[in-house]
Scaffold this active site. Structure first.
Site, PDB file in Angstrom:
ATOM      1  N   SER A 237      11.884  57.566   9.420  1.00  0.00           N
ATOM      2  CA  SER A 237      10.930  57.349   8.333  1.00  0.00           C
ATOM      3  C   SER A 237      11.005  58.545   7.401  1.00  0.00           C
ATOM      4  CB  SER A 237       9.512  57.219   8.883  1.00  0.00           C
ATOM      5  OG  SER A 237       9.069  58.476   9.367  1.00  0.00           O
ATOM      6  N   LYS A 238      10.259  58.442   6.331  1.00  0.00           N
ATOM      7  CA  LYS A 238      10.212  59.572   5.406  1.00  0.00           C
ATOM      8  C   LYS A 238       9.644  60.799   6.130  1.00  0.00           C
ATOM      9  CE  LYS A 238       8.115  61.016   1.134  1.00  0.00           C
ATOM     10  NZ  LYS A 238       6.908  60.841   0.349  1.00  0.00           N
ATOM     11  N   GLN A 239       8.610  60.551   6.968  1.00  0.00           N
ATOM     12  CA  GLN A 239       7.959  61.660   7.683  1.00  0.00           C
ATOM     13  C   GLN A 239       8.927  62.357   8.634  1.00  0.00           C
ATOM     14  OE1 GLN A 239       6.454  58.595   7.422  1.00  0.00           O
ATOM     15  NE2 GLN A 239       5.015  59.304   5.867  1.00  0.00           N
TER      16      GLN A 239
END
Ligand code: GLU
Length: 298
Positions: A237-239
């Site tokens: 994910s972006k995180q």
């Protein structure tokens, strides 16, 4: 008599660029729809507007195009759909299915955790907002008993909504509609008949089915694909800083995504032109080969 054409969709949240994990969902949903002679739609799930920086959605569409995806019709954008979500909420209000809630996140911090990490609502405002408190959000009242469905990949899923999710928010304290409401209204308005997406949403599905029943909407079929995990076992994910798909070298990555989904692309497909990749993928896609796992390391 017209024969209903299956309708699938890919519904990314434009919080960050398309990465391997979201490509897997795009590919799986597209191939399953096309393999059945169906339509395939793209929807931008930017209902949580503060988390969606400008330009990210158009970047995702550009990457999909570079990969050779072709979707049917215009892209539905959730941030333009507030009126439809409000109508659905009004329907539920008229049916006495929702109630205003004054609880803050901090007040719920001690309540039990649901499988997806959210708090199970303890029901504080179910029978009215306590005296002196101000309503902040609207919640759907769930029923006791199990909500069950057959997932084409993960098998039979059953969830006791009251115990495992609790009454859930449809209109948030910050004025934005919740994903659970938006996805159900949109899938119905777009005529979606098959939901193929990542297994991180498996635990949300019983809530969505319950909401569909409350609104008198058709329940689509479901297939939850394994989620791509990084070396630390985290969902890409972006995180977790998943790298964006490089638009200059899409075919090898798409071949990896197919292999991740249990298909057996021949090694030479990595060097194929995009059109040849799609020809092979469409002709050979078999949902029954997708591994029955909620997550798999890449
Ligand atoms: N927007 C969701 C996500 O990107 C997917 C929702 C869905 O496919 O139902 O995780």
């Amino acid at each position: 008599m017209s024969i209903a054409v299956p309708v699938g969709r890919f519904a990314p949240s434009p919080t960050g660029p398309l990465h391997f994990g979201s490509l897997v969902a795009a590919l799986g949903s597209c191939l399953e729809a096309r393999a059945r002679g169906g339509r395939w739609l793209v929807r931008m799930e930017d209902v949580d507007e503060p988390r969606c920086p400008p330009g990210v959605g158009s970047g995702i569409l550009r990457t999909l195009e570079a990969c050779g995806f072709e979707w049917d019709g215009p892209v539905l954008v959730q941030s333009t759909r507030g009126d439809r979500y409000r109508e659905a909420l009004e329907t539920l209000k008229a049916a006495g299915r929702v109630y205003p809630c004054a609880c803050t996140r901090r007040e719920l911090a001690d309540s039990a955790l649901a499988p997806d990490g959210a708090h199970v609502y303890p029901g504080t405002c179910r029978h009215g907002v306590p005296e002196g408190r101000v309503a902040r959000s609207w919640r759907l009242r769930v029923d006791a008993g199990a909500v069950c469905f057959n997932d084409a990949i993960q098998g039979r899923i059953s969830q006791d909504l009251e115990r495992e999710a609790g009454d859930f928010v449809l209109l948030r304290a910050d004025g934005y509609f919740a994903y659970q409401l938006a996805v159900v209204v949109d899938d119905a308005d777009q005529g979606v008949t098959q939901v193929v997406r990542g297994a991180d949403l498996l635990d949300s599905t019983p809530r969505q089915i319950f909401l569909q029943r409350c609104l008198g909407l058709a329940v689509p079929t479901h297939a939850h694909l394994p989620v791509a995990l990084n070396a630390d076992g985290e969902k890409l994910s972006k995180q977790t800083l998943a790298p964006a798909i490089d638009e200059r070298t899409v075919v090898p990555v798409m071949v990896d995504a197919l292999a991740f989904l249990g298909q057996s692309p021949p090694p030479e497909l990595r060097r194929a032109a995009t059109a040849d990749f799609w020809r092979w993928a469409r002709a050979n896609w078999e949902m029954s080969r997708v591994p029955r796992a909620r997550g798999l390391s890449i």
